[in-house]
Design a protein around this motif. Structure first.
Motif, PDB file in Angstrom:
ATOM      1  N   ARG A  38       1.369  -0.790  -0.281  1.00 43.46           N
ATOM      2  CA  ARG A  38       0.125   0.157  -0.222  1.00 43.46           C
ATOM      3  C   ARG A  38       0.795   0.718  -0.174  1.00 43.46           C
ATOM      4  NH1 ARG A  38      -3.301  -0.773   4.831  1.00 43.46           N
ATOM      5  NH2 ARG A  38      -4.216   1.091   4.501  1.00 43.46           N
ATOM      6  N   CYS A  39       2.553   1.158   0.928  1.00 41.27           N
ATOM      7  CA  CYS A  39       2.961   2.541  -0.053  1.00 41.27           C
ATOM      8  C   CYS A  39       3.227   2.043  -0.463  1.00 41.27           C
ATOM      9  CB  CYS A  39       4.028   1.995   1.782  1.00 41.27           C
ATOM     10  SG  CYS A  39       3.709   2.256   3.675  1.00 41.27           S
ATOM     11  N   LEU A  40       3.541   1.166  -1.360  1.00 41.26           N
ATOM     12  CA  LEU A  40       4.171   1.696  -2.698  1.00 41.26           C
ATOM     13  C   LEU A  40       3.755   1.614  -3.983  1.00 41.26           C
ATOM     14  CD1 LEU A  40       6.673  -1.621  -3.076  1.00 41.26           C
ATOM     15  CD2 LEU A  40       7.213   0.310  -3.526  1.00 41.26           C
ATOM     16  N   MET A  41       2.205   1.897  -3.406  1.00 47.07           N
ATOM     17  CA  MET A  41       1.169   2.547  -4.878  1.00 47.07           C
ATOM     18  C   MET A  41       1.005   4.080  -4.348  1.00 47.07           C
ATOM     19  SD  MET A  41      -1.999  -0.907  -3.480  1.00 47.07           S
ATOM     20  CE  MET A  41      -3.015  -0.288  -5.186  1.00 47.07           C
ATOM     21  N   GLN A  42       0.671   4.482  -2.993  1.00 47.94           N
ATOM     22  CA  GLN A  42       1.234   5.978  -3.408  1.00 47.94           C
ATOM     23  C   GLN A  42       2.250   6.340  -3.281  1.00 47.94           C
ATOM     24  OE1 GLN A  42      -0.966   7.189  -1.627  1.00 47.94           O
ATOM     25  NE2 GLN A  42      -2.092   6.076  -0.699  1.00 47.94           N
ATOM     26  N   ILE A  43       3.915   5.611  -3.286  1.00 48.19           N
ATOM     27  CA  ILE A  43       4.862   6.088  -3.968  1.00 48.19           C
ATOM     28  C   ILE A  43       4.814   6.083  -5.368  1.00 48.19           C
ATOM     29  CG2 ILE A  43       7.216   5.430  -4.055  1.00 48.19           C
ATOM     30  CD1 ILE A  43       6.963   4.760  -0.688  1.00 48.19           C
ATOM     31  N   ALA A  44       3.675   5.259  -6.053  1.00 53.00           N
ATOM     32  CA  ALA A  44       3.784   4.637  -7.473  1.00 53.00           C
ATOM     33  C   ALA A  44       2.959   6.292  -8.176  1.00 53.00           C
ATOM     34  CB  ALA A  44       3.031   3.403  -7.782  1.00 53.00           C
ATOM     35  N   ALA A  45       1.676   6.872  -7.467  1.00 52.05           N
ATOM     36  CA  ALA A  45       0.567   7.742  -7.811  1.00 52.05           C
ATOM     37  C   ALA A  45       1.844   9.373  -7.394  1.00 52.05           C
ATOM     38  CB  ALA A  45      -0.224   7.604  -6.800  1.00 52.05           C
ATOM     39  N   ALA A  46       2.518   9.457  -6.379  1.00 50.27           N
ATOM     40  CA  ALA A  46       3.381  10.756  -6.308  1.00 50.27           C
ATOM     41  C   ALA A  46       4.176  10.432  -7.054  1.00 50.27           C
ATOM     42  CB  ALA A  46       4.006  11.074  -4.914  1.00 50.27           C
ATOM     43  N   MET A  47       4.915   9.566  -8.192  1.00 48.44           N
ATOM     44  CA  MET A  47       5.557   9.277  -8.844  1.00 48.44           C
ATOM     45  C   MET A  47       6.963   9.394  -8.015  1.00 48.44           C
ATOM     46  SD  MET A  47       4.184  10.636 -12.599  1.00 48.44           S
ATOM     47  CE  MET A  47       5.528   9.650 -13.675  1.00 48.44           C
ATOM     48  N   ALA A  48       7.616   9.760  -6.415  1.00 49.82           N
ATOM     49  CA  ALA A  48       8.274   8.935  -6.038  1.00 49.82           C
ATOM     50  C   ALA A  48       9.925   8.607  -5.610  1.00 49.82           C
ATOM     51  CB  ALA A  48       8.052   9.119  -4.434  1.00 49.82           C
ATOM     52  N   PRO A  49      11.201   8.418  -6.156  1.00 49.62           N
ATOM     53  CA  PRO A  49      12.298   7.611  -5.892  1.00 49.62           C
ATOM     54  C   PRO A  49      12.018   6.890  -5.027  1.00 49.62           C
ATOM     55  CG  PRO A  49      12.785  10.398  -5.854  1.00 49.62           C
ATOM     56  CD  PRO A  49      11.333  10.460  -5.808  1.00 49.62           C
ATOM     57  N   VAL A  50      12.633   5.756  -5.089  1.00 48.76           N
ATOM     58  CA  VAL A  50      12.511   4.847  -4.713  1.00 48.76           C
ATOM     59  C   VAL A  50      14.167   3.828  -4.181  1.00 48.76           C
ATOM     60  CG1 VAL A  50      10.763   3.264  -4.897  1.00 48.76           C
ATOM     61  CG2 VAL A  50      11.257   3.584  -2.414  1.00 48.76           C
ATOM     62  N   SER A  51      14.146   3.733  -3.034  1.00 46.16           N
ATOM     63  CA  SER A  51      15.194   2.994  -3.051  1.00 46.16           C
ATOM     64  C   SER A  51      14.854   1.585  -2.308  1.00 46.16           C
ATOM     65  CB  SER A  51      16.481   3.103  -2.567  1.00 46.16           C
ATOM     66  OG  SER A  51      17.579   2.518  -2.806  1.00 46.16           O
ATOM     67  N   ALA A  52      14.628  -0.215  -2.433  1.00 45.54           N
ATOM     68  CA  ALA A  52      14.372  -0.373  -1.442  1.00 45.54           C
ATOM     69  C   ALA A  52      15.328  -1.483  -1.205  1.00 45.54           C
ATOM     70  CB  ALA A  52      12.838  -1.419  -1.987  1.00 45.54           C
ATOM     71  N   LEU A  53      14.671  -2.193  -0.154  1.00 47.60           N
ATOM     72  CA  LEU A  53      15.936  -3.256   0.330  1.00 47.60           C
ATOM     73  C   LEU A  53      15.643  -4.256   1.220  1.00 47.60           C
ATOM     74  CD1 LEU A  53      19.249  -3.877   0.427  1.00 47.60           C
ATOM     75  CD2 LEU A  53      19.706  -2.879   2.272  1.00 47.60           C
ATOM     76  N   THR A  54      16.168  -5.973   0.622  1.00 41.85           N
ATOM     77  CA  THR A  54      14.967  -6.884   1.315  1.00 41.85           C
ATOM     78  C   THR A  54      15.411  -7.590   1.409  1.00 41.85           C
ATOM     79  OG1 THR A  54      12.860  -7.883   1.375  1.00 41.85           O
ATOM     80  CG2 THR A  54      13.619  -7.738  -0.428  1.00 41.85           C
ATOM     81  N   LYS A  55      15.525  -9.310   1.827  1.00 45.61           N
ATOM     82  CA  LYS A  55      15.695 -10.040   1.968  1.00 45.61           C
ATOM     83  C   LYS A  55      14.430 -11.370   1.399  1.00 45.61           C
ATOM     84  CE  LYS A  55      19.873 -11.183   5.591  1.00 45.61           C
ATOM     85  NZ  LYS A  55      19.583  -9.298   6.329  1.00 45.61           N
ATOM     86  N   SER A  56      13.854 -11.144   1.209  1.00 48.14           N
ATOM     87  CA  SER A  56      12.749 -11.616   1.381  1.00 48.14           C
ATOM     88  C   SER A  56      12.398 -12.081  -0.862  1.00 48.14           C
ATOM     89  CB  SER A  56      11.376 -11.243   2.047  1.00 48.14           C
ATOM     90  OG  SER A  56      10.046 -12.643   1.811  1.00 48.14           O
ATOM     91  N   ASP A  57      11.852 -13.211  -0.895  1.00 54.55           N
ATOM     92  CA  ASP A  57      11.777 -13.118  -2.713  1.00 54.55           C
ATOM     93  C   ASP A  57      10.156 -12.832  -2.410  1.00 54.55           C
ATOM     94  OD1 ASP A  57      10.402 -15.371  -0.500  1.00 54.55           O
ATOM     95  OD2 ASP A  57      11.005 -16.596  -2.302  1.00 54.55           O
ATOM     96  N   LEU A  58       9.009 -12.304  -1.817  1.00 52.67           N
ATOM     97  CA  LEU A  58       7.910 -11.365  -1.211  1.00 52.67           C
ATOM     98  C   LEU A  58       7.914 -10.907  -2.293  1.00 52.67           C
ATOM     99  CD1 LEU A  58       5.010 -12.565  -0.485  1.00 52.67           C
ATOM    100  CD2 LEU A  58       5.689 -10.565   1.690  1.00 52.67           C
TER     101      LEU A  58
END
Ligand code: SF4
Length: 270
Positions: free
Chosen positions: A116-136
């Motif tokens: 849901r956060c990503l959907m807001q970021i996409a709508a705002a066309m904001a730059p994002v750098s994500a980090l994870t260890k999960s294949d989810l």
């Protein structure tokens, strides 16, 4: 990280043979916190605590939480997407998604807070750098690929699943993470592998094998992060299993050379 207030014991989730997760709703006062990490203007962390419970995790020390409760008591910031929608027009700059937690830890499968956060970021066309260890994260590949300015790092510290199970007891095994990296790339997401922290008992040939495997999964960029010993982390690592502490310590330079050998770009994380 901004202080948050634990408000409500919401649920207790069964997470298999490991100790049960205690999940609590957390009310955040702000979504985006200023970040001092290189290349990031803001930190966005949908969860407080992290089920992956890596023994070398620095986040409980940074956030002043109990390291022993870090993987067992997880707070979820249910009001984060709404706060984020209000803040995005005002707070410009690259957002680090997952600076002190893993946004795609198992509870996210149920709660969809990160999505849901990503959907807001996409709508705002904001730059994002994500980090994870999960294949989810592969669940959100399409959404991530749609972002005009987005990159994803997947952390892999070793290839040996037994070693990984000792030091990252609830994270997906290394080969699943590499597979996730490959699938994100196929979906058109800008990806890199984070090799870090450089475990003090990871031998040169172990790193060579891991980087060779990453290259054959299509990885083209590696970020390396050195190991930063702390009293609590050393103690947790020592009690996580038998390790060959006498093996020569890998340096960032070693990793740069191995990346060159496997035709991958290499950067230092800090
Ligand atoms: S995945 Fe990251 S935040 Fe979660 S426990 Fe491991 S190192 Fe800490």
């Amino acid at each position: 990280m901004r202080e948050v207030q634990m408000t409500l014991l919401q649920s207790t989730l069964d997470d298999g043979p490991m100790p049960r997760l205690r999940a609590k709703e957390v009310r955040a006062s702000a979504a985006l916190s200023p970040s001092r990490l290189p290349g990031l203007r803001w930190g966005l962390n949908p969860y407080v605590g992290c089920e992956h419970d890596c023994v070398y995790c620095y986040a409980p020390y940074v956030t002043k939480k109990d390291p022993l409760a870090w993987g067992r008591d997880v707070g979820y910031r249910a009001n984060l997407p709404e706060l984020l929608a209000k803040e995005l027009p005002l707070k410009r700059g690259v957002i680090g998604l997952g600076t002190v937690t893993d946004p795609w830890q198992p509870i996210e499968k149920t709660l969809l807070l990160t999505r849901r956060c990503l959907m807001q970021i996409a709508a705002a066309m904001a730059p994002v750098s994500a980090l994870t260890k999960s294949d989810l994260i592969v669940r959100d590949a399409e959404l991530l690929a749609s972002l005009p300015r987005g990159e994803v790092g997947i952390t892999v510290t070793c290839l040996d699943p037994e070693l990984s199970a000792k030091v990252e007891p609830k994270a997906p095994p290394p080969r699943r993470r590499l597979e996730a990296l490959s699938r994100l790339q196929e979906a058109g997401v800008d990806t890199y592998m984070l090799l870090g922290p450089l475990l003090p008992f990871l031998a040169l040939n172990d790193a060579d094998e891991l980087l060779s495997e990453a290259a054959s999964c299509g990885c083209r960029r590696v970020m390396v992060d050195r190991y930063r010993p702390r009293q609590g982390i050393e103690t947790r690592l020592s009690s996580a299993g038998e390790f060959d502490w006498s093996c020569p310590k890998l340096s960032e330079r070693d990793v740069f050379e191995l990346c060159a050998k496997h035709k991958m770009k290499c950067e230092s994380a800090f």
